[in-house]
Design a protein around this motif. Sequence first.
Motif, PDB file in Angstrom:
ATOM      1  N   ASP A 101     -10.118  64.984  -4.408  1.00 16.88           N
ATOM      2  CA  ASP A 101     -10.645  66.397  -3.837  1.00 16.88           C
ATOM      3  C   ASP A 101     -11.308  66.286  -2.332  1.00 16.88           C
ATOM      4  OD1 ASP A 101     -10.076  67.650  -6.182  1.00 16.88           O
ATOM      5  OD2 ASP A 101     -12.217  67.722  -6.909  1.00 16.88           O
ATOM      6  N   TRP A 102     -11.597  64.893  -1.984  1.00 13.94           N
ATOM      7  CA  TRP A 102     -11.949  64.434  -0.582  1.00 13.94           C
ATOM      8  C   TRP A 102     -10.711  64.582   0.338  1.00 13.94           C
ATOM      9  CZ3 TRP A 102     -16.634  65.587   0.906  1.00 13.94           C
ATOM     10  CH2 TRP A 102     -17.590  65.673   0.031  1.00 13.94           C
ATOM     11  N   TYR A 127      -8.298  66.566   0.649  1.00 10.60           N
ATOM     12  CA  TYR A 127      -7.869  68.004   1.148  1.00 10.60           C
ATOM     13  C   TYR A 127      -8.444  68.146   2.570  1.00 10.60           C
ATOM     14  CZ  TYR A 127      -6.278  68.329  -3.588  1.00 10.60           C
ATOM     15  OH  TYR A 127      -5.755  68.094  -4.950  1.00 10.60           O
ATOM     16  N   SER A 128      -7.776  68.844   3.256  1.00 14.12           N
ATOM     17  CA  SER A 128      -8.472  69.152   4.923  1.00 14.12           C
ATOM     18  C   SER A 128      -9.653  69.957   4.828  1.00 14.12           C
ATOM     19  CB  SER A 128      -7.288  69.933   5.741  1.00 14.12           C
ATOM     20  OG  SER A 128      -6.958  71.170   5.242  1.00 14.12           O
ATOM     21  N   ASP A 129      -9.856  71.016   3.772  1.00  7.69           N
ATOM     22  CA  ASP A 129     -10.708  71.602   3.789  1.00  7.69           C
ATOM     23  C   ASP A 129     -12.206  71.177   2.898  1.00  7.69           C
ATOM     24  OD1 ASP A 129      -9.465  72.137   1.404  1.00  7.69           O
ATOM     25  OD2 ASP A 129      -9.624  74.435   1.451  1.00  7.69           O
ATOM     26  N   ALA A 130     -12.029  70.067   2.254  1.00  4.77           N
ATOM     27  CA  ALA A 130     -12.966  69.624   1.364  1.00  4.77           C
ATOM     28  C   ALA A 130     -14.086  68.870   1.840  1.00  4.77           C
ATOM     29  CB  ALA A 130     -12.089  68.626   0.372  1.00  4.77           C
ATOM     30  N   HIS A 131     -13.842  68.440   2.946  1.00  4.60           N
ATOM     31  CA  HIS A 131     -15.094  67.818   3.687  1.00  4.60           C
ATOM     32  C   HIS A 131     -15.074  67.929   5.162  1.00  4.60           C
ATOM     33  CE1 HIS A 131     -17.072  64.293   5.788  1.00  4.60           C
ATOM     34  NE2 HIS A 131     -17.611  64.029   4.641  1.00  4.60           N
ATOM     35  N   PRO A 132     -16.289  68.245   5.748  1.00  9.26           N
ATOM     36  CA  PRO A 132     -16.468  68.890   6.864  1.00  9.26           C
ATOM     37  C   PRO A 132     -15.848  68.037   8.045  1.00  9.26           C
ATOM     38  CG  PRO A 132     -18.787  68.443   6.160  1.00  9.26           C
ATOM     39  CD  PRO A 132     -17.622  68.323   5.013  1.00  9.26           C
ATOM     40  N   ASN A 183     -12.757  66.293   7.702  1.00  4.34           N
ATOM     41  CA  ASN A 183     -11.578  66.046   7.467  1.00  4.34           C
ATOM     42  C   ASN A 183     -10.551  66.880   8.529  1.00  4.34           C
ATOM     43  OD1 ASN A 183     -11.974  64.661   5.371  1.00  4.34           O
ATOM     44  ND2 ASN A 183     -11.193  66.064   3.900  1.00  4.34           N
ATOM     45  N   MET A 184     -11.255  68.101   8.872  1.00  3.77           N
ATOM     46  CA  MET A 184     -10.450  68.971   9.650  1.00  3.77           C
ATOM     47  C   MET A 184     -10.488  68.544  11.304  1.00  3.77           C
ATOM     48  SD  MET A 184     -10.658  72.887   8.409  1.00  3.77           S
ATOM     49  CE  MET A 184     -12.260  72.999   8.074  1.00  3.77           C
ATOM     50  N   GLU A 206      -8.460  65.515  11.560  1.00  6.24           N
ATOM     51  CA  GLU A 206      -7.152  65.654  11.219  1.00  6.24           C
ATOM     52  C   GLU A 206      -6.497  66.300  12.782  1.00  6.24           C
ATOM     53  OE1 GLU A 206      -4.592  69.013   8.940  1.00  6.24           O
ATOM     54  OE2 GLU A 206      -5.351  67.490   7.760  1.00  6.24           O
TER      55      GLU A 206
END
Length: 174
Positions: A157-158, A160-165, A167-168, A171
């Motif tokens: 779950d971590w 995914y690009s929107d799962a952790h502040p 990540n985006m 990326e």
Amino acid sequence: MNAPRNFWNEDNCVFSTDENACSLSSSAQRADVILDYDNIIRFFQLTEGSKDSTTRYVYAILGLVVDDSPCNLETSRWELLANTNCANPSNLMEETKNTFIQLLSDSGENPFVRDIQVGNEFCDTTGFNPAQIEVQVDGNCFKHVHPAHLSVFDMTDWSYSDAHPGNMPAEANG
């Protein structure tokens, strides 16, 4: 009791009051899986690119800072260095050393780590760095480690690009 929804059954598992829904068949055998390096990699390999399930990102935790005495923790974790003499066995008070030896001797069969609870047993590690406490038990060395050391987690779950502040931005910055 029904099995909880997971990545192996999520596509075929539906809510039901039937006791046999999503359960193992009566002929199914229990299987213990040792969560070693090779088997953790297999979780990824078995799910990678599968049309029926999401690729699973499973990790064992390593390298966390040990900052508390095993005497102060409800449960302390010890890494088993099998068939090894401790390089720097801690020169603990005899009573404390005996407490650890007894608890570690009776702590189970896990080939990687052992969890012990000191409880009301005598324990004093004053003056010792908690990250460097080593105890020799028979032919094995046990090293005090962080309570989450070698714990295994599914971190899918971590991923995914929107799962952790973080990540985006990570990326976006490559």
